[in-house]
Design an enzyme around this catalytic site. Structure first.
Site, PDB file in Angstrom:
ATOM      1  N   ASP A 197      15.462 -76.320  20.453  1.00 18.65           N
ATOM      2  CA  ASP A 197      14.810 -75.261  19.674  1.00 18.65           C
ATOM      3  C   ASP A 197      13.284 -75.273  19.801  1.00 18.65           C
ATOM      4  OD1 ASP A 197      17.275 -74.434  18.693  1.00 18.65           O
ATOM      5  OD2 ASP A 197      17.191 -75.807  17.005  1.00 18.65           O
ATOM      6  N   ARG A 232      25.598 -50.109  30.105  1.00 24.54           N
ATOM      7  CA  ARG A 232      25.831 -50.590  28.745  1.00 24.54           C
ATOM      8  C   ARG A 232      24.595 -51.272  28.150  1.00 24.54           C
ATOM      9  NH1 ARG A 232      31.439 -53.634  30.122  1.00 24.54           N
ATOM     10  NH2 ARG A 232      32.863 -51.963  29.507  1.00 24.54           N
ATOM     11  N   HIS A 235      26.911 -73.001  22.712  1.00 23.63           N
ATOM     12  CA  HIS A 235      26.591 -74.351  23.173  1.00 23.63           C
ATOM     13  C   HIS A 235      26.398 -74.470  24.668  1.00 23.63           C
ATOM     14  CE1 HIS A 235      28.011 -74.803  19.086  1.00 23.63           C
ATOM     15  NE2 HIS A 235      27.263 -75.885  19.050  1.00 23.63           N
TER      16      HIS A 235
HETATM   17  O1  F6P Z   1      20.133 -78.238  18.401  1.00 20.48           O
HETATM   18  C1  F6P Z   1      19.746 -77.261  17.474  1.00 20.48           C
HETATM   19  C2  F6P Z   1      20.762 -76.221  17.443  1.00 20.48           C
HETATM   20  O2  F6P Z   1      21.017 -75.973  18.773  1.00 20.48           O
HETATM   21  C3  F6P Z   1      20.476 -74.899  16.715  1.00 20.48           C
HETATM   22  O3  F6P Z   1      19.726 -73.983  17.454  1.00 20.48           O
HETATM   23  C4  F6P Z   1      21.884 -74.426  16.434  1.00 20.48           C
HETATM   24  O4  F6P Z   1      21.921 -73.508  15.377  1.00 20.48           O
HETATM   25  C5  F6P Z   1      22.578 -75.696  16.100  1.00 20.48           C
HETATM   26  O5  F6P Z   1      21.958 -76.703  16.866  1.00 20.48           O
HETATM   27  C6  F6P Z   1      24.072 -75.730  16.377  1.00 20.48           C
HETATM   28  O6  F6P Z   1      24.557 -76.949  15.916  1.00 20.48           O
HETATM   29  P1  F6P Z   1      26.019 -77.542  16.132  1.00 20.48           P
HETATM   30  O7  F6P Z   1      26.016 -78.237  17.450  1.00 20.48           O
HETATM   31  O8  F6P Z   1      26.187 -78.492  15.009  1.00 20.48           O
HETATM   32  O9  F6P Z   1      26.971 -76.395  16.132  1.00 20.48           O
END
Ligand code: F6P
Length: 345
Positions: A126, A161, A275
């Protein structure tokens, strides 16, 4: 000296480069290194692994963390901080190096206040940690965002789109802004600046009328239109540091997609990058930054300075006060947003 090391919070590409940096520099200084597994959980439960040069050979090329990670918050566990102190004593650890973001480093700082010798290393995709110009992991993550936008553009163009791309960042829009700028998104929405969905729709309609019949809207998961729900939470669950969990269900990306389609009639799709942004191997920048931060952390330990963090300032890696890093979140300055806005539409 005997160094302990752990990785806490969400993983970030470059963690393994820091671990390798710490171990190699420590060995060359005649020191020992012990890893605690799963962040603060391992430090509470005394789950350890002995680390040497052989164990970390070439790991800087791999994403994730060989020490595993968790969002365990010792402050929410009975006698959590005291138990960590005990574990460190049992293992004869002189210096604990904590790799993490605001939450993990906040715990490290509290341990420092209790007399534990702690050093922080700034990690988070982040990039929202104060006292350092960049956190490691951010560069790799924005490259992932850029790649995704590049790919989404070709399919968006073919189908004429609008593509709404939801990008991580609950309180800071660094990833949406930098990833969006690099990929050439046509609108970028960050948590720092509230937006108006009607304005976004007007901009998209104008773009189509002018013949550019596709668009990419990059939206940070924490971006807010006060006219829509104040926050679009994905889940009522919070993690052990009290953060709402975004990115796991209906979030701002999907809400915005529906609103754009309803208000403009333009065919719209949304993608939650999730992720994927944190995965994969680290960029060259993060491998080198991680290595330098790891080496510096050991050097700070040798210097005897407690409650410090290895930080990037300009091109130099220096020691800063840990408390400086955990005081306030580093959000995107207005100037950066203004620069990006020049390219909207
Ligand atoms: O690492 C920070 C972060 O990537 C945030 O941007 C995101 O909202 C959060 O982790 C997601 O966390 P988790 O892996 O617990 O779902």
């Amino acid at each position: 000296m005997h160094f302990g090391i752990l990785t806490g919070g969400g993983d970030a590409p470059g963690l393994n480069a820091v671990i390798r940096g710490v171990v190699v520099r420590a060995e060359s200084g005649g020191h020992k290194v012990t890893g605690f597994l799963r962040g603060w959980k391992g430090a509470i439960e005394n789950t350890t692994v002995s680390l040497n040069r052989e164990a970390v050979r070439d790991i800087h090329t791999q994403g994730g963390t060989i020490l595993f990670s968790s969002r365990t918050n010792p402050k929410r566990i009975e006698n959590g901080l005291e138990r960590i102190k005990e574990t460190l004593k049992e293992n004869d650890i002189d210096v604990l190096i904590a790799l993490g973001g605001e939450d993990t480093l906040g715990v490290a700082d509290s341990l420092g206040e209790m007399g534990v010798f702690v050093i922080g290393v700034p990690k988070t995709i982040d990039n929202d940690l104060s006292a350092t110009d960049y956190t490691f992991g951010f560069d790799s993550a924005i490259n992932n965002v850029m790649d995704a936008i590049d790919k989404l553009k070709t399919t968006a163009k073919s189908h004429e789109r609008v593509m709404v791309v939801e990008i991580m960042g609950r309180h800071a829009g660094w990833m949406a802004l930098y990833g969006g700028m690099a990929g050439g998104a046509h609108v970028i929405l960050t948590p720092e600046k509230e937006f108006d969905t009607d304005e976004v729709c007007a901009l998209l309609k104008k773009r189509y009328e002018q013949g550019r019949r596709y668009a990419i809207v990059a939206v940070a998961e924490g971006a807010i239109d006060p006219g829509l729900a104040r926050h679009v939470y994905h889940s009522a669950e919070t993690d052990s540091f009290g953060h709402v969990q975004l990115g796991t269900g209906i979030g701002i990306g999907e809400v915005l997609k529906n609103e754009i389609e309803d208000r403009t009639g333009l065919e719209t799709r949304h993608v939650v990058l999730g992720h994927v942004q944190r995965g994969g191997s680290p960029s060259a920048f993060d491998r080198v930054l991680g290595t330098r931060l790891g080496v510096k952390a050991v050097e700070i330990g040798e210097s005897g300075e407690n409650r410090k963090m290895a930080a990037l300032r300009g091109t130099e890696v220096v020691a800063v006060d840990l408390s400086e890093a955990v005081g306030t979140l580093k959000t995107v300055p207005e100037e950066h947003i203004k620069t990006a806005e020049l390219f909207f539409g």
